[in-house]
Motif scaffolding. Structure first.
Motif, PDB file in Angstrom:
ATOM      1  N   ALA A  27      16.727 -24.215   8.792  1.00 12.99           N
ATOM      2  CA  ALA A  27      17.080 -25.583   9.186  1.00 12.99           C
ATOM      3  C   ALA A  27      18.254 -25.561  10.169  1.00 12.99           C
ATOM      4  CB  ALA A  27      17.416 -26.421   7.959  1.00 12.99           C
ATOM      5  N   ARG A  28      19.100 -24.554  10.035  1.00 12.75           N
ATOM      6  CA  ARG A  28      20.240 -24.426  10.955  1.00 12.75           C
ATOM      7  C   ARG A  28      19.838 -23.755  12.267  1.00 12.75           C
ATOM      8  NH1 ARG A  28      24.382 -20.891   8.850  1.00 12.75           N
ATOM      9  NH2 ARG A  28      25.300 -21.279  10.885  1.00 12.75           N
ATOM     10  N   GLY A  29      18.574 -23.430  12.395  1.00 13.87           N
ATOM     11  CA  GLY A  29      18.082 -22.848  13.641  1.00 13.87           C
ATOM     12  C   GLY A  29      18.228 -21.337  13.707  1.00 13.87           C
ATOM     13  N   LEU A  30      18.585 -20.702  12.579  1.00 11.07           N
ATOM     14  CA  LEU A  30      18.733 -19.244  12.597  1.00 11.07           C
ATOM     15  C   LEU A  30      17.365 -18.564  12.599  1.00 11.07           C
ATOM     16  CD1 LEU A  30      21.614 -18.649  10.012  1.00 11.07           C
ATOM     17  CD2 LEU A  30      21.656 -18.125  12.449  1.00 11.07           C
ATOM     18  N   ASN A  31      17.295 -17.484  13.329  1.00 15.09           N
ATOM     19  CA  ASN A  31      16.085 -16.672  13.335  1.00 15.09           C
ATOM     20  C   ASN A  31      16.181 -15.731  12.121  1.00 15.09           C
ATOM     21  OD1 ASN A  31      14.011 -14.940  13.889  1.00 15.09           O
ATOM     22  ND2 ASN A  31      15.045 -13.935  15.600  1.00 15.09           N
ATOM     23  N   VAL A  32      15.431 -16.077  11.071  1.00 15.16           N
ATOM     24  CA  VAL A  32      15.607 -15.386   9.785  1.00 15.16           C
ATOM     25  C   VAL A  32      14.963 -14.001   9.805  1.00 15.16           C
ATOM     26  CG1 VAL A  32      14.852 -15.468   7.365  1.00 15.16           C
ATOM     27  CG2 VAL A  32      15.863 -17.496   8.427  1.00 15.16           C
ATOM     28  N   ILE A  33      15.711 -13.011   9.289  1.00 13.55           N
ATOM     29  CA  ILE A  33      15.144 -11.672   9.056  1.00 13.55           C
ATOM     30  C   ILE A  33      14.974 -11.541   7.553  1.00 13.55           C
ATOM     31  CG2 ILE A  33      15.486  -9.190   9.311  1.00 13.55           C
ATOM     32  CD1 ILE A  33      17.296  -9.723  11.707  1.00 13.55           C
ATOM     33  N   ASP A  34      13.740 -11.587   7.106  1.00 12.10           N
ATOM     34  CA  ASP A  34      13.490 -11.608   5.664  1.00 12.10           C
ATOM     35  C   ASP A  34      13.209 -10.199   5.148  1.00 12.10           C
ATOM     36  OD1 ASP A  34      12.883 -12.143   3.086  1.00 12.10           O
ATOM     37  OD2 ASP A  34      11.359 -13.668   3.495  1.00 12.10           O
ATOM     38  N   LEU A  35      14.174  -9.664   4.402  1.00 14.39           N
ATOM     39  CA  LEU A  35      14.030  -8.327   3.819  1.00 14.39           C
ATOM     40  C   LEU A  35      14.025  -8.433   2.296  1.00 14.39           C
ATOM     41  CD1 LEU A  35      16.617  -6.490   6.144  1.00 14.39           C
ATOM     42  CD2 LEU A  35      14.172  -6.842   6.523  1.00 14.39           C
ATOM     43  N   SER A  36      13.587  -9.581   1.805  1.00 15.74           N
ATOM     44  CA  SER A  36      13.707  -9.817   0.360  1.00 15.74           C
ATOM     45  C   SER A  36      12.458  -9.425  -0.420  1.00 15.74           C
ATOM     46  CB  SER A  36      14.050 -11.284   0.090  1.00 15.74           C
ATOM     47  OG  SER A  36      13.010 -12.135   0.536  1.00 15.74           O
ATOM     48  N   ILE A  37      11.298  -9.424   0.220  1.00 17.96           N
ATOM     49  CA  ILE A  37      10.070  -9.204  -0.554  1.00 17.96           C
ATOM     50  C   ILE A  37       9.453  -7.850  -0.217  1.00 17.96           C
ATOM     51  CG2 ILE A  37       7.806 -10.168  -1.181  1.00 17.96           C
ATOM     52  CD1 ILE A  37       9.675 -12.335  -1.707  1.00 17.96           C
ATOM     53  N   GLY A  38       9.132  -7.087  -1.237  1.00 12.03           N
ATOM     54  CA  GLY A  38       8.573  -5.745  -1.044  1.00 12.03           C
ATOM     55  C   GLY A  38       7.070  -5.756  -0.851  1.00 12.03           C
ATOM     56  N   SER A  39       6.615  -6.491   0.162  1.00 14.56           N
ATOM     57  CA  SER A  39       5.183  -6.524   0.455  1.00 14.56           C
ATOM     58  C   SER A  39       4.977  -5.821   1.793  1.00 14.56           C
ATOM     59  CB  SER A  39       4.725  -7.986   0.538  1.00 14.56           C
ATOM     60  OG  SER A  39       3.339  -8.052   0.721  1.00 14.56           O
ATOM     61  N   SER A  40       4.120  -4.807   1.811  1.00 10.01           N
ATOM     62  CA  SER A  40       3.936  -4.031   3.046  1.00 10.01           C
ATOM     63  C   SER A  40       3.481  -4.924   4.192  1.00 10.01           C
ATOM     64  CB  SER A  40       2.906  -2.918   2.822  1.00 10.01           C
ATOM     65  OG  SER A  40       2.676  -2.251   4.042  1.00 10.01           O
ATOM     66  N   ASP A  41       4.067  -4.704   5.364  1.00 13.34           N
ATOM     67  CA  ASP A  41       3.662  -5.447   6.559  1.00 13.34           C
ATOM     68  C   ASP A  41       2.629  -4.658   7.367  1.00 13.34           C
ATOM     69  OD1 ASP A  41       5.611  -3.480   7.041  1.00 13.34           O
ATOM     70  OD2 ASP A  41       6.077  -4.353   8.977  1.00 13.34           O
ATOM     71  N   GLN A  42       2.199  -3.498   6.840  1.00 18.71           N
ATOM     72  CA  GLN A  42       1.216  -2.677   7.536  1.00 18.71           C
ATOM     73  C   GLN A  42      -0.203  -3.107   7.156  1.00 18.71           C
ATOM     74  OE1 GLN A  42       2.439   0.068   9.715  1.00 18.71           O
ATOM     75  NE2 GLN A  42       3.974  -1.508   9.422  1.00 18.71           N
ATOM     76  N   SER A  43      -1.191  -2.718   7.992  1.00 20.44           N
ATOM     77  CA  SER A  43      -2.588  -3.039   7.682  1.00 20.44           C
ATOM     78  C   SER A  43      -3.221  -1.896   6.905  1.00 20.44           C
ATOM     79  CB  SER A  43      -3.379  -3.222   8.970  1.00 20.44           C
ATOM     80  OG  SER A  43      -2.893  -4.332   9.668  1.00 20.44           O
ATOM     81  N   PRO A  44      -4.186  -2.215   6.058  1.00 15.82           N
ATOM     82  CA  PRO A  44      -4.937  -1.140   5.401  1.00 15.82           C
ATOM     83  C   PRO A  44      -5.661  -0.311   6.453  1.00 15.82           C
ATOM     84  CG  PRO A  44      -5.439  -3.282   4.417  1.00 15.82           C
ATOM     85  CD  PRO A  44      -4.646  -3.549   5.661  1.00 15.82           C
ATOM     86  N   PRO A  45      -6.007   0.942   6.132  1.00 17.78           N
ATOM     87  CA  PRO A  45      -6.755   1.761   7.093  1.00 17.78           C
ATOM     88  C   PRO A  45      -8.038   1.038   7.539  1.00 17.78           C
ATOM     89  CG  PRO A  45      -6.032   3.082   5.224  1.00 17.78           C
ATOM     90  CD  PRO A  45      -5.694   1.672   4.888  1.00 17.78           C
ATOM     91  N   GLU A  46      -8.395   1.249   8.810  1.00 12.96           N
ATOM     92  CA  GLU A  46      -9.553   0.579   9.407  1.00 12.96           C
ATOM     93  C   GLU A  46     -10.832   0.784   8.582  1.00 12.96           C
ATOM     94  OE1 GLU A  46      -8.960  -1.342  11.899  1.00 12.96           O
ATOM     95  OE2 GLU A  46     -11.044  -1.918  12.311  1.00 12.96           O
TER      96      GLU A  46
END
Ligand code: PLP
Length: 387
Positions: A27-46
């Motif tokens: 809400a304050r316009g900050l570009n949030v860096i969210d390091l709180s959740i341990g969910s992989s941001d990678q894709s499963p193998p093709e």
């Protein structure tokens, strides 16, 4: 009015507080860096994605999956355990597919304990452990994981007459990223067997290991009185697919199958096919995925240390566990960091009393973003957070 005492016993989470702080930062316009959740941001193998896509076109996958339909996944799990850990399991009686390790643990506790039984569990530990214990009506005894002991519990320091129904362990560990060797598991297994205790090892980070380090399996010390929970959420970036497996003591697996028979019908067959394929992929695929997180560790940990933070050097997992500089209140710090500089981390207190004084960084952003997060944290007003 409709809340059972069982449901009421499930602890609330400080993650809601962090979510609110995140919203205020946005809400304050900050570009949030969210390091709180341990969910992989990678894709499963093709190949895994292709297997799932193909399965959705196969009408044979549309019906309820029965136990016999789970044979390919059970056999793939057994082959993986043998190949990777030298552990031999009977795929008929000693392996069971799960809808994720978290589901598996909650149902395993219902399957192998009675209300009022004692569960010994890590502090700090993965927060849903306490909820699962509450649902099963268990008395919990926290097992301190202390920095001076490498975040490994000292079982010999426990009261001689303590006879818990189950001991829950998790290495590579969330949140501390600590690892345990085969000798530790041999000792823990012996401790459990001497007391009639079931050792439950939650092992979702089995392949998320760095460099030459390879995590052992608790099953290497034998299957009797041990159940290990495996997951494809982290190792194959399949968190949303909800799939894993339990392996170990045939009696405990039979009890788990009995409870799950009243609750679910196994994962969707297409997911099972994708998981079966994933478990058979060459080790190099998993190593490449782990290397992504290793590179992030290599960026974040030195950047935090340069700021004077005391941080563990993780050999595995997707977390960095850091002592909050000159502070005791991890929640106050985490809220302040989110609101002041848009960096969202998990306060250690969310993981238990002994998590206080620490925060957990999830390595779920590219290296340069992690370095930027550290740079921003240098500006957090520690004095205010202390209050
Ligand atoms: C220690 C631990 N156990 C279990 C889970 C959940 O695993 P799954 O997605 O297989 O339910 C997580 C997820 O973060 C975890 O950290």
């Amino acid at each position: 009015m409709w809340m059972s005492s069982r449901a009421e016993g499930v602890p609330g989470s400080v993650f809601a507080l962090m979510d609110a702080a995140k919203s205020r930062a946005r809400a304050r316009g900050l570009n949030v860096i969210d390091l709180s959740i341990g969910s992989s941001d990678q894709s499963p193998p093709e190949a895994v994605l292709n297997a799932l896509r193909d399965a959705t076109r196969d009408p044979l996958t549309y019906r309820y999956p029965l136990f016999s339909d789970t044979a390919p996944l059970r056999e793939a799990a057994a082959a993986y355990l043998l190949r990777r850990f030298g552990v031999k399991v009977d795929s008929e009686t000693e392996v069971l597919p799960l809808i994720g390790a978290q589901e598996g643990l909650a149902h395993l506790l219902l399957a192998v304990t009675d209300p009022g039984d004692t569960l010994l569990l890590p502090d700090p530990g993965y927060p849903p452990y306490l909820g699962a214990a509450a649902v099963a009506g268990l008395k919990t005894v926290p097992l301190p994981l202390l920095p001076e002991c490498g975040f490994l519990p000292d079982l010999n320091a426990l009261p001689e007459d303590l006879r818990p129904r189950a001991l829950l362990l998790n290495y590579p560990n969330n949140p501390t990223s600590a690892v345990a060797d085969a000798a530790f598991f041999a000792e823990a297994t012996a401790w459990c067997r001497a007391r009639g205790t079931l050792l439950i090892h939650d092992h979702p980070y089995a392949e998320l290991t760095f460099g030459n380090y390879r995590a052992p399996s608790a099953l290497e010390a034998g299957l009797s009185s041990v159940v290990e929970l495996h997951s494809l959420s982290k190792t194959h970036h399949m968190g949303g697919f909800r799939v894993g497996f339990a392996a170990g003591d045939a009696g405990a697996i039979a009890a788990l199958a009995r409870v799950k028979g009243a609750v679910d019908f196994h994962p969707y067959l297409g997911i099972q096919r994708a998981a079966t394929l994933a478990l058979g992929l060459p080790e190099a695929v998993g190593r490449a995925g782990a290397a992504v997180f290793q590179a992030r560790r290599d960026a974040l940990v030195p950047a935090l240390r340069d700021l004077g933070w005391e941080v563990q050097w993780p050999q595995a997992s997707m977390y960095a566990w850091a002592r909050v500089p000159d502070l005791s209140d991890s929640v106050a710090y985490a809220v302040r960091a989110a609101e002041e500089c848009g960096v969202v981390v998990s306060p250690g207190r969310a993981f238990g009393k002994r998590g206080e004084g620490f925060v957990r960084f999830a390595l779920v952003q590219p290296p340069e973003v992690l370095v930027e997060a550290a740079r921003r944290l240098a500006g957090v007003d520690v004095g205010k957070a202390r209050g």
